[in-house]
Design an enzyme around this catalytic site. Structure first.
Site, PDB file in Angstrom:
ATOM      1  N   LYS A 158     -73.463 -35.563  29.390  1.00 10.40           N
ATOM      2  CA  LYS A 158     -74.780 -35.809  28.793  1.00 10.40           C
ATOM      3  C   LYS A 158     -75.713 -34.595  28.875  1.00 10.40           C
ATOM      4  O   LYS A 158     -75.630 -33.711  28.050  1.00 10.40           O
ATOM      5  CB  LYS A 158     -75.404 -37.072  29.380  1.00 10.40           C
ATOM      6  CG  LYS A 158     -74.688 -38.335  28.870  1.00 10.40           C
ATOM      7  CD  LYS A 158     -75.542 -39.578  28.870  1.00 10.40           C
ATOM      8  CE  LYS A 158     -74.931 -40.672  28.001  1.00 10.40           C
ATOM      9  NZ  LYS A 158     -73.967 -41.536  28.693  1.00 10.40           N
ATOM     10  N   PHE A 205     -70.174 -48.564  33.083  1.00 11.07           N
ATOM     11  CA  PHE A 205     -69.804 -47.932  31.817  1.00 11.07           C
ATOM     12  C   PHE A 205     -69.239 -46.553  32.106  1.00 11.07           C
ATOM     13  O   PHE A 205     -69.891 -45.724  32.744  1.00 11.07           O
ATOM     14  CB  PHE A 205     -71.002 -47.809  30.864  1.00 11.07           C
ATOM     15  CG  PHE A 205     -70.592 -47.264  29.515  1.00 11.07           C
ATOM     16  CD1 PHE A 205     -70.064 -48.094  28.540  1.00 11.07           C
ATOM     17  CD2 PHE A 205     -70.680 -45.903  29.247  1.00 11.07           C
ATOM     18  CE1 PHE A 205     -69.637 -47.580  27.309  1.00 11.07           C
ATOM     19  CE2 PHE A 205     -70.260 -45.383  28.013  1.00 11.07           C
ATOM     20  CZ  PHE A 205     -69.750 -46.240  27.061  1.00 11.07           C
ATOM     21  N   ASP A 235     -69.692 -41.280  39.046  1.00 11.47           N
ATOM     22  CA  ASP A 235     -69.953 -41.000  37.632  1.00 11.47           C
ATOM     23  C   ASP A 235     -71.453 -40.723  37.501  1.00 11.47           C
ATOM     24  O   ASP A 235     -72.273 -41.640  37.554  1.00 11.47           O
ATOM     25  CB  ASP A 235     -69.527 -42.213  36.793  1.00 11.47           C
ATOM     26  CG  ASP A 235     -69.780 -42.005  35.297  1.00 11.47           C
ATOM     27  OD1 ASP A 235     -70.624 -41.154  34.945  1.00 11.47           O
ATOM     28  OD2 ASP A 235     -69.152 -42.719  34.485  1.00 11.47           O
TER      29      ASP A 235
END
Ligand SMILES: *Cc1c(COP(=O)(O)O)cnc(C)c1O
Length: 399
Positions: free
Chosen positions: A253, A139, A224
């Site tokens: 995040k 993702f 990532d």
């Protein structure tokens, strides 16, 4: 005001929310409208790693908001430079691009890799290179490029045609990566721990093998770390546990402890691909977000990070005990406090049952319970959470 009804009236219906209106948070707890308290083992999807409304983050935000919020990236500002310097100090010599979200952090990495792959940058008689190998179950975000890079058909559906230069390899399978490499390949993009994909942890051989492969083929290794970073797995970034140095790190995040911020950390060698005008963002590196992130980084000191590993091991040990009790628990996976419990049955009912009992957890891929508690929890909180989970599982089991 009926918030739940009005949300349906006024907000684009793209989220499947739990019937819960949250109004306040402190540390590891959040409270709903009725004043009911929840132990938060989700942390706003690994955003509040230092806990909700950490007093040091709150005061940094207040101070910066009262001083200067935004002037655009046409001018120099201190919080951006101070944050970038700290990120570089704690990773490798390089340069940072600041944005607002995970998708943007990856978008920057993708654009930079493409620019780097142009003959003019890479030099020699290489053809233009632009393919980036990513992984099934990955993702990387919801913008069109990051969606194209995401190796899950369910997210692509309805949005085709996508960019078609992201071939998907099998996670933890080096051979599958090698088979996809060709003269157009410029980079490999990988999550050290796949989060949304169901908490799959990369093996050491795999990440080290990717580094070797990238070195031999002159490819950029992009990690990532949007979910696995900021202390989540017991080091500031997960790659640091593997002894594998990437060329580019993407972070977001939890970077600013609850405010929007993205960062693309690029090695000095790769950073040369970008010149003035090649990339940008109006809000990128917002000063209030940067001030918060500086504080978050200082809270994530070696003493706190060291505890994460021990807590994660204890949590996994307790979950493994549950797995022996319930035959429908298929697997326990995790690294640090990024933990998953794979079931042979759907997990949403269990999430709802835990919610009723005052515990917030998450379910991804339909059958994987995902736990992303704030890093400030203690063993007692783990015992509480596992106790509630045990009750919820036994109810489902009995039904
Ligand atoms: C959440 C996430 C993203 C996307 O971040 P946004 O801030 O939602 O754009 C990208 N990669 C990973 C691994 C993520 O977990």
């Amino acid at each position: 005001m009926d918030i739940i009804q009005n949300e349906k009236n006024y907000i684009l219906q793209v989220y499947k929310r739990y019937p819960l209106v949250l109004v306040r948070g402190k540390g590891k707890y959040v409270w709903d409208e009725q004043g009911k308290r929840y132990l938060d083992f989700f942390s706003g999807l690994s955003v509040c790693n230092v806990g909700h409304c950490h007093p040091r983050v709150v005061s940094a935000v207040k101070r910066q908001a009262a001083k200067l919020m935004h002037v655009s990236n046409l001018y120099y500002t201190e919080p951006q430079v101070a944050l970038a310097a700290r990120l570089v100090e704690r990773t490798f010599p390089g340069k940072v691009f600041l944005s607002n979200s995970g998708a943007e952090a990856n978008e920057c990495a993708i654009k930079l890799a493409r620019k780097w792959g142009k003959q003019t940058v890479a030099g020699g008689d290489m053809p233009d290179r632009y393919e980036i190998v990513t992984f099934l179950n990955s993702f990387h975000g919801r913008t069109l490029a990051t969606l194209s890079a995401t190796g899950q058909k369910k997210f692509h559906k309805g949005f085709e045609p996508l960019l078609n230069d992201f071939p998907f390899a099998e996670f933890n399978d080096l051979g599958s990566v090698e088979r996809l490499l060709n003269e157009k390949t410029v980079a490999v993009l990988v999550e050290p721990v796949q989060g949304e994909g169901g908490v799959h942890v990369a093996t050491k051989e795999f990440l080290q093998g990717l580094r070797t492969l990238c070195d031999h083929r002159k490819l950029l290794l992009i990690v990532d770390e949007i979910q696995s970073g900021m202390g989540r797995t017991g080091s500031l970034f997960a790659w640091q546990r593997y002894g594998v140095k990437p060329d580019i790190i993407t972070s977001a995040k939890s970077l600013a402890g609850g405010l929007p911020l993205g960062a693309t950390i690029v090695s000095d060698a790769a950073a040369q691909a970008f010149n003035a005008g090649d990339h940008g963002s109006t809000f990128g590196g917002n000063l209030v977000s940067c001030a918060a992130a500086i504080e978050v980084l200082s809270i994530l000191d070696p003493a706190l990070l060291e505890k994460v590993d021990a807590l994660g091991n204890y949590f996994m040990f307790r979950l493994a005990k549950l797995a022996r009790k319930y035959p429908f628990i298929k697997a326990v996976r995790g690294l640090g406090l990024m933990t998953g419990l794979e079931l042979t049955v759907p997990g949403r009912d269990i999430v709802t049952a835990c919610l009723d009992k005052g515990l917030l957890i998450n379910c991804t891929q339909e059958t994987v319970l995902r736990f992303l508690p704030p890093l400030i929890i203690n063993r007692n909180d783990i015992r509480t959470a596992v106790g509630i989970l045990d009750e919820a599982l036994s109810e489902i089991h009995a039904a």
